[in-house]
Design an enzyme around this catalytic site. Structure first.
Site, PDB file in Angstrom:
ATOM      1  N   CYS A 395       0.838  -1.206   0.000  1.00 17.40           N
ATOM      2  CA  CYS A 395       0.000   0.000   0.000  1.00 17.40           C
ATOM      3  C   CYS A 395       0.877   1.262   0.000  1.00 17.40           C
ATOM      4  O   CYS A 395       1.481   1.563  -1.021  1.00 17.40           O
ATOM      5  CB  CYS A 395      -0.996  -0.043   1.142  1.00 17.40           C
ATOM      6  SG  CYS A 395      -2.446   0.967   0.774  1.00 17.40           S
ATOM      7  N   HIS A 521      -3.675  -5.021   0.456  1.00 16.98           N
ATOM      8  CA  HIS A 521      -3.132  -5.567   1.714  1.00 16.98           C
ATOM      9  C   HIS A 521      -3.254  -7.091   1.735  1.00 16.98           C
ATOM     10  O   HIS A 521      -4.247  -7.615   2.257  1.00 16.98           O
ATOM     11  CB  HIS A 521      -3.895  -4.981   2.910  1.00 16.98           C
ATOM     12  CG  HIS A 521      -3.628  -3.532   3.137  1.00 16.98           C
ATOM     13  ND1 HIS A 521      -2.620  -3.089   3.958  1.00 16.98           N
ATOM     14  CD2 HIS A 521      -4.222  -2.431   2.631  1.00 16.98           C
ATOM     15  CE1 HIS A 521      -2.611  -1.769   3.966  1.00 16.98           C
ATOM     16  NE2 HIS A 521      -3.576  -1.340   3.164  1.00 16.98           N
ATOM     17  N   GLU A 523      -1.841  -9.133   3.562  1.00 18.23           N
ATOM     18  CA  GLU A 523      -1.745  -9.713   4.917  1.00 18.23           C
ATOM     19  C   GLU A 523      -3.104 -10.108   5.487  1.00 18.23           C
ATOM     20  O   GLU A 523      -3.192 -10.998   6.325  1.00 18.23           O
ATOM     21  CB  GLU A 523      -1.022  -8.743   5.873  1.00 18.23           C
ATOM     22  CG  GLU A 523      -1.748  -7.446   6.223  1.00 18.23           C
ATOM     23  CD  GLU A 523      -1.455  -6.300   5.255  1.00 18.23           C
ATOM     24  OE1 GLU A 523      -1.141  -6.588   4.077  1.00 18.23           O
ATOM     25  OE2 GLU A 523      -1.562  -5.127   5.667  1.00 18.23           O
TER      26      GLU A 523
HETATM   27  N1  GLN Z   1      -1.997   6.670   2.729  1.00 22.25           N
HETATM   28  C1  GLN Z   1      -2.081   5.925   1.508  1.00 22.25           C
HETATM   29  C2  GLN Z   1      -3.411   6.104   0.826  1.00 22.25           C
HETATM   30  O1  GLN Z   1      -4.380   6.457   1.462  1.00 22.25           O
HETATM   31  C3  GLN Z   1      -1.791   4.467   1.760  1.00 22.25           C
HETATM   32  C4  GLN Z   1      -2.819   3.801   2.601  1.00 22.25           C
HETATM   33  C5  GLN Z   1      -2.344   2.525   3.224  1.00 22.25           C
HETATM   34  O2  GLN Z   1      -1.145   2.251   3.252  1.00 22.25           O
HETATM   35  N2  GLN Z   1      -3.246   1.723   3.742  1.00 22.25           N
HETATM   36  O3  GLN Z   1      -3.532   5.855  -0.339  1.00 22.25           O
END
Ligand code: GLN
Length: 563
Positions: A395, A521, A523
């Site tokens: 992410c 994600h 995970e």
């Molecule tokens: N802050 C980034 C976004 O909102 C990444 C979000 C995250 O890592 N969950 O796109």
């Protein structure tokens, strides 16, 4: 569905039985893992299981809470931002949870108040009892329909003011369903006091008394302790708590969380539960869990050191699923994982990145929000790229990899993300179009499972062994397509995109032993019995680096500088 229709269940629709898990004495006592372990054992007996978590706080969901407050926000397939306990439940059982499986006081009141505004209470004075409690029960019945057993965990500690409506609701639920169909399990602490050289039962006695004051007699106690509880002590607890002695179940600390179902089984918990609930079921088959624990405790291939570069490094709960997914990757690669949590802000201050990163077998940059610490993460990514250290970005970790590549390979010195400042000269990471004008913070990100297609021949496709995947998201920003051409012409591979190819979901570098990053994600979908492919591949790459002859002696590229 209401109580009447639930109790009207016939053999056509099997009746759901309830296990109601509360906690006493202290928070973090292990209610979530106890509930998850009960789920494991019931499934191992061939029963279908579902789980719920009822959280007493007033936030509508934990999505707006800081990881410092609440630990990780766990995201379900349907895009709910939920308590991290739901991660335990999904990892310990086969159940798939949704937004219906995590209730908070905020969500209950939100719904009752909007019903009241619509006039649905027909002139009644709307009160905690019966309206709030009825709303809680209705939602519990609706979310658990069809399962043989629903395990309901009530957050907080008995005695808290805010958990009272939930406790009252489960008291009513117990009465409505009858003793054979609902049981109360109370998790308490039996501390060992070194100066007295004794284990003490008083906190448990007090905690059970609190339960009885609100009308719930626990049917079984899980006694968290750091050493075994003698028969004498069990008898004392049983007498004072009005619980059968064979239902006083010690839960001695375990070094591997996946051992908890096994240890509770050895204490007879599942036999006691099915007996109380009058369920005929087979003996549980827990051999898979025994294999998991055996591998965890004696991996054949030693250990690897993984650097996790983040800003919540002092609070391990903030990276709960991530930590577990790495453990699962280790189980798949038969290696123990030693995670080094490295504070990204510390990397911004250091004059020698090597001293922090050189010894690592792999580097992971996880998700995150805001600009604090991002330059340290970018420096670590550069170090991993230049020194050919296996790298995994998740992410925000993927977004920062794109920024690093743009700055240092594509000569876009001022490349950055719009998240870190509106006036960015090269916004290689931009706000997603459907996020423009969204001011409200709760539940408004791009959330939940989306399909992704992988480019054939890419490392991503090879790792997954398929070209179509579905993964869970939680973000507002995205790879800016205006820079696609510039970045790919210099070698960055966009290995995964949304089916319409508009959104970049995965990137990788071909001339690197393992440089893979994803916008989602993974995970959240890793399981002890089935490690997520991206984590097993990452850990395998770490093992390969550790084993490679030149490990630690390879010619060094110039140390990454921090700008
Ligand atoms: N802050 C980034 C976004 O909102 C990444 C979000 C995250 O890592 N969950 O796109």
């Amino acid at each position: 569905m209401n109580a009447a229709s639930n109790s009207g269940n016939t053999s056509a629709t099997r009746r759901t039985k309830f296990v109601l898990v509360t906690g006493g004495v202290v928070s973090s006592i292990g209610k979530g893992l106890s509930a998850a372990s009960i789920g494991t054992l019931m499934e191992a007996r061939g029963l279908t299981v579902t789980h719920m978590k009822l959280d007493p706080y007033i936030n509508v969901d934990p999505g707006t809470m800081s990881p410092y407050q609440h630990g990780e926000v766990y995201v379900t397939d349907d895009g709910a931002e939920t308590d991290l306990a739901l991660g335990h439940y999904e990892r310990f059982t086969h159940c798939r949870l949704t937004r219906r499986h995590n209730l908070t006081t905020g969500r209950i009141y939100e719904s009752v108040i909007s019903k009241e505004r619509r006039g649905e209470y027909l002139g009644a004075t709307v009160q905690v009892i019966p309206h709030i409690t009825q709303e809680i029960k209705d939602r519990v019945y609706a979310a658990t329909e069809g399962a043989d057993i629903a395990i309901i965990e009530i957050g907080g500690t008995v005695g808290d003011i805010e958990s009272l409506p939930f406790l009252e609701a489960i008291r009513q639920l117990k009465i409505e369903n009858g003793p054979e169909n609902a049981m109360s399990i109370h998790v308490t602490l039996v501390p060992h006091i070194p100066t007295a050289g004794e284990m003490k039962t008083k906190p448990t006695q007090h905690s059970v008394r609190e339960m009885r004051e609100i009308g719930i007699q626990p049917d079984l106690l899980i006694c968290r302790c750091d050493r075994n509880i003698t028969q004498n002590l069990k008898e004392k607890i049983a007498l004072f708590s009005n619980v059968r002695v064979d239902r006083v179940i010690p839960a001695v600390d375990v070094s591997c969380i996946y051992e908890l179902p096994i240890s509770l089984h050895m204490e007879g918990i599942d036999t006691q539960i099915v007996e109380h609930l009058n369920i005929w079921s087979r003996q549980p088959d827990i051999s898979e869990w025994e294999r998991v624990v055996q591998k965890f405790k004696s991996p054949e291939r030693g250990k690897v050191r993984i650097g996790l570069i983040g800003k919540y490094v002092h609070l391990k709960d903030s990276y709960k699923s991530l930590h577990e997914a790495m453990v699962h990757g280790g189980l798949a690669a038969d290696v123990a994982i030693q995670t080094e949590y490295i504070d990204s802000e510390q990397l911004e201050r250091t004059s020698s990145l090597s001293s922090h990163l050189e010894h690592l077998d792999a580097i992971l940059v996880p998700g995150g929000f805001g600009d604090r610490g991002v330059e340290g993460k970018i420096a670590a990514i550069r170090y991993a790229r230049e020194h050919k250290i296996p790298f995994f970005g998740i992410c925000l970790g993927m977004q920062l990899s794109v920024i690093e590549y743009a700055r240092n390979i594509c000569d876009l010195e001022d490349a950055s993300s719009v998240e870190f400042g509106e006036r960015v000269q090269h916004p290689v990471i931009d706000l997603m179009p459907d996020q423009v004008g969204v001011d409200s913070k709760g539940g408004t990100m791009r959330l939940g499972a989306y399909p992704c297609k992988l480019v054939s021949g890419s490392r991503a496709a090879e790792i997954y062994g398929t070209s179509e995947i579905s993964e869970r998201h939680r973000h507002r920003f995205e790879f800016n397509n205006d820079y696609r051409e510039q970045l790919t012409s210099k070698g960055l591979v966009l290995s995964g995109t949304s089916p319409d190819e508009r959104l970049v979901e995965m990137i990788e570098l071909p001339d690197h032993p393992h440089f893979v990053a994803c916008q989602f994600h993974p995970e959240f979908k890793s399981r002890p019995r089935q490690a997520h492919p991206l984590f097993s591949a990452f850990i395998r790459a770490a093992v390969a680096r550790r084993q490679s002859a030149g490990r630690g002696h390879q010619p060094k590229a110039e140390s990454a500088t921090i700008n």
